[in-house]
Design an enzyme around this catalytic site. Sequence first.
Site, short mmCIF file in Angstrom:
data_model
loop_
_atom_site.label_atom_id
_atom_site.label_comp_id
_atom_site.label_asym_id
_atom_site.label_seq_id
_atom_site.Cartn_x
_atom_site.Cartn_y
_atom_site.Cartn_z
N HIS A 116 0.82 -1.09 -0.11
CA HIS A 116 -0.05 -0.03 -0.03
C HIS A 116 0.77 1.14 -0.03
CE1 HIS A 116 0.23 0.90 4.41
NE2 HIS A 116 0.24 -0.47 4.59
N HIS B 183 4.51 3.17 12.41
CA HIS B 183 3.53 4.26 12.56
C HIS B 183 4.05 5.41 13.47
CE1 HIS B 183 -0.28 1.53 12.11
NE2 HIS B 183 0.28 1.41 10.88
N GLU C 109 -4.97 2.01 2.86
CA GLU C 109 -5.07 0.87 3.83
C GLU C 109 -5.24 1.32 5.29
OE1 GLU C 109 -3.48 -2.23 6.59
OE2 GLU C 109 -2.73 -0.28 6.17
N ASP D 49 3.14 -6.34 3.49
CA ASP D 49 3.06 -5.23 4.28
C ASP D 49 3.44 -5.50 5.80
OD1 ASP D 49 2.16 -3.00 5.34
OD2 ASP D 49 0.04 -3.51 5.50
ZN LIG Z 1 1.03 -1.43 6.30
#
Ligand SMILES: [Zn+2]
Length: 461
Positions: free
Chosen positions: A279, A424, A325, A353
Site C-alpha cells: 500500500h 506508525h 490501507e 506489508d
Molecule cells: Zn501497512
Amino acid sequence: MNVRRWFFVSAALLALVVTSAQPRAASNPVWLDAYRDPAARLIGEAVGSTFAWQRLAILTDSVGNRISGSDALNRAIRWAADEMKKDGLENVHTERVMVPKWVRGAESADILEPAPHPMVMLGLGDSVGTPPEGVTAHVMVVHNFEQLDEHAAQARGRIVLFNVPFTNYGETVRFRSQGASRAAKYGAVAVLVRAVGPPGLRLPHTGALQYAPDLPKIPAAAITTEDADRIQRIAERGTQILIRLKMEAHFDADVESANVIGELRGRERPDEVVVVGGHLDSWDVGAGATDDGGGCVVTWEALRIMKKLNLRPRRTVRVVLWTNEENGGRGGQAYRDQHRAELAKHVMMMESDGGVFRPLGFGFSGNDAGRETVKAIATLLTGIAADQITPGGGGADIGPSVQEARIPAMALEVDGSKYFLIHHTPADTIDKIDPVEMAKCAAAVAVMAFVIADLPQRLGE
Ligand SMILES: [Zn+2]
C-alpha cells in the site's frame, strides 16, 4: 524358484529400478527443473544492485509520508505511474478511489499537575479533536479492559490512560482501536494509550481507532512508554495527575485517490492474473518507508526485473499499489468492485506489508495442492534463506478480493523484530532498511510470482 524367493528377488529388482529412476520428493518435482535457471537469474539481478532501496529512498525523500487525501499521496501516485512506464511495464494506469481525509492539525498533551511536563504524543488516526481550549481532566490509569469495567464509576469526567505494555501487536492493538469507546461508555472525556510497540526512545505510535457507532466519540492519543510509566508511578503514590489534551484533528470531505497498476502481460494466458503489491498510503509521520513504501517497491521490482531479463511468464503479473490501507481500506475494496468480473481469473494474490527486512519466505492460504506447489517453488529460494512456507497468507488490501473469489493468498514474511519498534512512528524512515535485505525481498517475490504465473497448471489444480 519358489514363490517366496520370487517375491524377494522381484522386490529387490523393483527397488533397483525405482532407485535408478530417482524417486523425487514432493518438494522437488520434475517441473521445477525448468525454473532453476530463471530463478537464479531473477535472484542475481535483484541482489546485484541496490535499485530497490534507491527507488524507495527517492519516494521517502522526495515525497515523504503519504496519508490518504494528502497532496503527498497524490504526488506519490503520479510518480509511481510515471516510473512504471519508464520501467517498460504494460497497461500502466490508475484506478480512481474516493478516500477519507483525516487531518491531524496541531496537537499537544501536557501534564499540568503535580509538575508541568510536556509529553511527546500522537493523536490516534480518525480521532475527533478537542475544543480549542483542550480537554483538562484528572487521569485514571488502567492496565486492561477488565480493570476499567471493575472501576467504571471512577472513569466519569476523567482522561483514561491504558498503560498496557506491548506483548504482540494482535493483543496490544485492541487498546488503541477500542479504548476510546470502551472509556466513553463510562463517561470518560478523553483517552491516552501507551504506544503500541516495544519500548523505544520516547516514540509515540499512531494508528487508527474505531469508534463504536452508539457511543460518544472522545479524543484519543498515544503517549510514549516513558510518559505512561511516569503517570503510573505518580498515580501509585496516590497523587492526582491533571492533564490537558489539545487536538485539532478532524475529517474533511472525502477526496479522490487511486490504486496504481502496472502489468507484464502473459505470453499465453494473459487473462489469468497473478497480483502482487503493497500500500502506497502511510501515516502522516515518519516517511512511510517500512509501512509500506518498501512493500510497494519490492513487489513492483518483481515486474521490473522480469521485464529487464526478458522473462515473460505464461500468465499476466500485475502490481497494484493500493491506496488508503491505513484508515479505511477503500483501495482494496475498490479493486474488488472494479475487477469483480475477472476475480475468477486471479490465480494468486500476494501482499507485502510486514516490512522489507531479512526475508524468511511466505505465508500461504489456499488448498493443499497449492501449498505443495508453493513449497516446491520456495526451494528455489534456499540460497537466500527465504524458503519457509507458513500458514496464513493474506493482507488487508488483497483481503476483500481474496475472500470474495476464494483466491489463493500469500504474504511476504520477513524477520519482524524491528518492525513494531518503528511502526506508525516518526522513526519509520529508510535508514532502518538494509539494501541487501531489501534486494533479497525483491528476489523472493520475483521468483515466487514468476513461477506461479508461468506454471503449466493453474496454482492449486
Ligand atoms: Zn501497512
